[in-house]
Enzyme design. Structure first.
Site, PDB file in Angstrom:
ATOM      1  N   ASP A 261       0.868  -1.180   0.000  1.00 18.87           N
ATOM      2  CA  ASP A 261       0.000   0.000   0.000  1.00 18.87           C
ATOM      3  C   ASP A 261       0.910   1.237   0.000  1.00 18.87           C
ATOM      4  O   ASP A 261       1.356   1.696  -1.049  1.00 18.87           O
ATOM      5  CB  ASP A 261      -0.902  -0.099   1.232  1.00 18.87           C
ATOM      6  CG  ASP A 261      -1.905   1.016   1.338  1.00 18.87           C
ATOM      7  OD1 ASP A 261      -2.110   1.747   0.353  1.00 18.87           O
ATOM      8  OD2 ASP A 261      -2.523   1.171   2.415  1.00 18.87           O
TER       9      ASP A 261
ATOM     10  N   LYS B  19      -1.419  -1.794  -4.370  1.00 21.51           N
ATOM     11  CA  LYS B  19      -2.326  -0.631  -4.378  1.00 21.51           C
ATOM     12  C   LYS B  19      -1.442   0.604  -4.573  1.00 21.51           C
ATOM     13  O   LYS B  19      -1.078   1.280  -3.603  1.00 21.51           O
ATOM     14  CB  LYS B  19      -3.066  -0.532  -3.040  1.00 21.51           C
ATOM     15  CG  LYS B  19      -4.057  -1.652  -2.799  1.00 21.51           C
ATOM     16  CD  LYS B  19      -5.107  -1.284  -1.760  1.00 21.51           C
ATOM     17  CE  LYS B  19      -4.524  -0.917  -0.428  1.00 21.51           C
ATOM     18  NZ  LYS B  19      -5.547  -0.790   0.635  1.00 21.51           N
TER      19      LYS B  19
ATOM     20  N   PHE C 128      -9.979  -0.671   0.973  1.00 23.39           N
ATOM     21  CA  PHE C 128      -9.485  -1.555   2.019  1.00 23.39           C
ATOM     22  C   PHE C 128      -9.965  -2.968   1.720  1.00 23.39           C
ATOM     23  O   PHE C 128     -11.167  -3.220   1.607  1.00 23.39           O
ATOM     24  CB  PHE C 128      -9.947  -1.105   3.403  1.00 23.39           C
ATOM     25  CG  PHE C 128      -9.209  -1.825   4.493  1.00 23.39           C
ATOM     26  CD1 PHE C 128      -7.904  -1.478   4.806  1.00 23.39           C
ATOM     27  CD2 PHE C 128      -9.797  -2.879   5.174  1.00 23.39           C
ATOM     28  CE1 PHE C 128      -7.201  -2.166   5.788  1.00 23.39           C
ATOM     29  CE2 PHE C 128      -9.103  -3.568   6.154  1.00 23.39           C
ATOM     30  CZ  PHE C 128      -7.798  -3.201   6.459  1.00 23.39           C
TER      31      PHE C 128
HETATM   32  P1  5GP Z   1       2.079  -0.633   3.678  1.00 28.61           P
HETATM   33  O1  5GP Z   1       3.179  -0.570   4.677  1.00 28.61           O
HETATM   34  O2  5GP Z   1       2.512  -0.854   2.253  1.00 28.61           O
HETATM   35  O3  5GP Z   1       1.158   0.586   3.793  1.00 28.61           O
HETATM   36  O4  5GP Z   1       1.132  -1.810   4.046  1.00 28.61           O
HETATM   37  C1  5GP Z   1       1.579  -3.093   4.078  1.00 28.61           C
HETATM   38  C2  5GP Z   1       0.795  -3.899   5.069  1.00 28.61           C
HETATM   39  O5  5GP Z   1      -0.397  -3.214   5.480  1.00 28.61           O
HETATM   40  C3  5GP Z   1       0.340  -5.180   4.443  1.00 28.61           C
HETATM   41  O6  5GP Z   1       1.246  -6.202   4.693  1.00 28.61           O
HETATM   42  C4  5GP Z   1      -0.993  -5.420   5.104  1.00 28.61           C
HETATM   43  O7  5GP Z   1      -0.787  -6.107   6.308  1.00 28.61           O
HETATM   44  C5  5GP Z   1      -1.509  -4.032   5.449  1.00 28.61           C
HETATM   45  N1  5GP Z   1      -2.455  -3.538   4.419  1.00 28.61           N
HETATM   46  C6  5GP Z   1      -2.240  -2.608   3.461  1.00 28.61           C
HETATM   47  N2  5GP Z   1      -3.337  -2.425   2.706  1.00 28.61           N
HETATM   48  C7  5GP Z   1      -4.272  -3.260   3.206  1.00 28.61           C
HETATM   49  C8  5GP Z   1      -5.637  -3.567   2.839  1.00 28.61           C
HETATM   50  O8  5GP Z   1      -6.228  -3.044   1.893  1.00 28.61           O
HETATM   51  N3  5GP Z   1      -6.247  -4.502   3.602  1.00 28.61           N
HETATM   52  C9  5GP Z   1      -5.650  -5.137   4.651  1.00 28.61           C
HETATM   53  N4  5GP Z   1      -6.365  -6.031   5.298  1.00 28.61           N
HETATM   54  N5  5GP Z   1      -4.383  -4.882   5.015  1.00 28.61           N
HETATM   55  C10 5GP Z   1      -3.703  -3.961   4.295  1.00 28.61           C
END
Ligand code: 5GP
Length: 179
Positions: A103, A131, A152
């Site tokens: 994300d 994403k 989400f």
């Molecule tokens: P980032 O650090 O890239 O923002 O997010 C990575 C972590 O956040 C992922 O491993 C996941 O655990 C959580 N995450 C990010 N986007 C989502 C989402 O749309 N749904 C869920 N359930 N977890 C997310």
């Protein structure tokens, strides 16, 4: 009252199976003679990793690292915590990180940096769902399943407050209509 959110399927179990099988074919080509170490980022990647390795018919090893950035709910705190250290040494290994979703990129970037400092022979990244619209740090994805809109997502390992990981499809939570 704790009402159930409305879920809509974004990627069905059939689409997931096709993506996993395509990714496995790509990984097989690059790693079949390298005995790679596959590292799943917990908790979200457990289902993806389990399905992926069933398609990989060559020697490999599996380990997990536990990272957490989300508090309760849908927003990242921005601070990454190591909640489960690796059990294996990555020094000199062909390492492939398996991530459920990228994300902001903060979690993955932290993980890649943490592993790079431990001197693997190579380090690549396989992600089921990207994403890209909320990216805060650049992340190079070597093997990618899906690109998703900024919603989400839950299911196929992804949770909301630890629930919904067991759904076989990847779903999004439909916004409540304002009246
Ligand atoms: P980032 O650090 O890239 O923002 O997010 C990575 C972590 O956040 C992922 O491993 C996941 O655990 C959580 N995450 C990010 N986007 C989502 C989402 O749309 N749904 C869920 N359930 N977890 C997310």
């Amino acid at each position: 009252m704790n009402s159930q959110p409305k879920l809509r399927i974004l990627f069905s179990r059939q689409e997931i199976e096709a993506a996993v099988s395509r990714l496995a074919a790509e990984i097989r080509q690059d790693y079949h003679d390298k005995c790679p170490l596959l590292i799943g980022i917990l908790k979200g990647s457990f289902m993806f990793l389990a399905d992926l390795i069933r398609h990989l018919d060559f020697p490999l090893e599996v380990d997990f690292i536990g990272l957490s950035s989300y508090g309760k709910g849908e927003r990242t705190s921005g601070k990454i915590k190591l909640v489960k250290p690796l059990g294996s040494s990555v020094k000199g290994r062909e390492v492939l990180v398996i991530e459920d979703i990228v994300d902001t990129g903060l979690t993955t970037a932290f993980c890649l940096d943490y592993l790079q400092q431990r001197k693997p022979a190579s380090l690549k990244l396989c992600v089921l769902t990207d994403k890209p619209s909320r990216r805060r740090v650049p992340v190079t994805i070597d093997y990618l399943g899906f690109t998703a809109p900024n919603k989400f997502l839950v299911g196929y390992g992804l949770d909301m407050n630890q629930k919904f990981r067991n759904l076989p499809d990847i779903c999004f939570i439909e916004e409540e209509e304002q009246c």
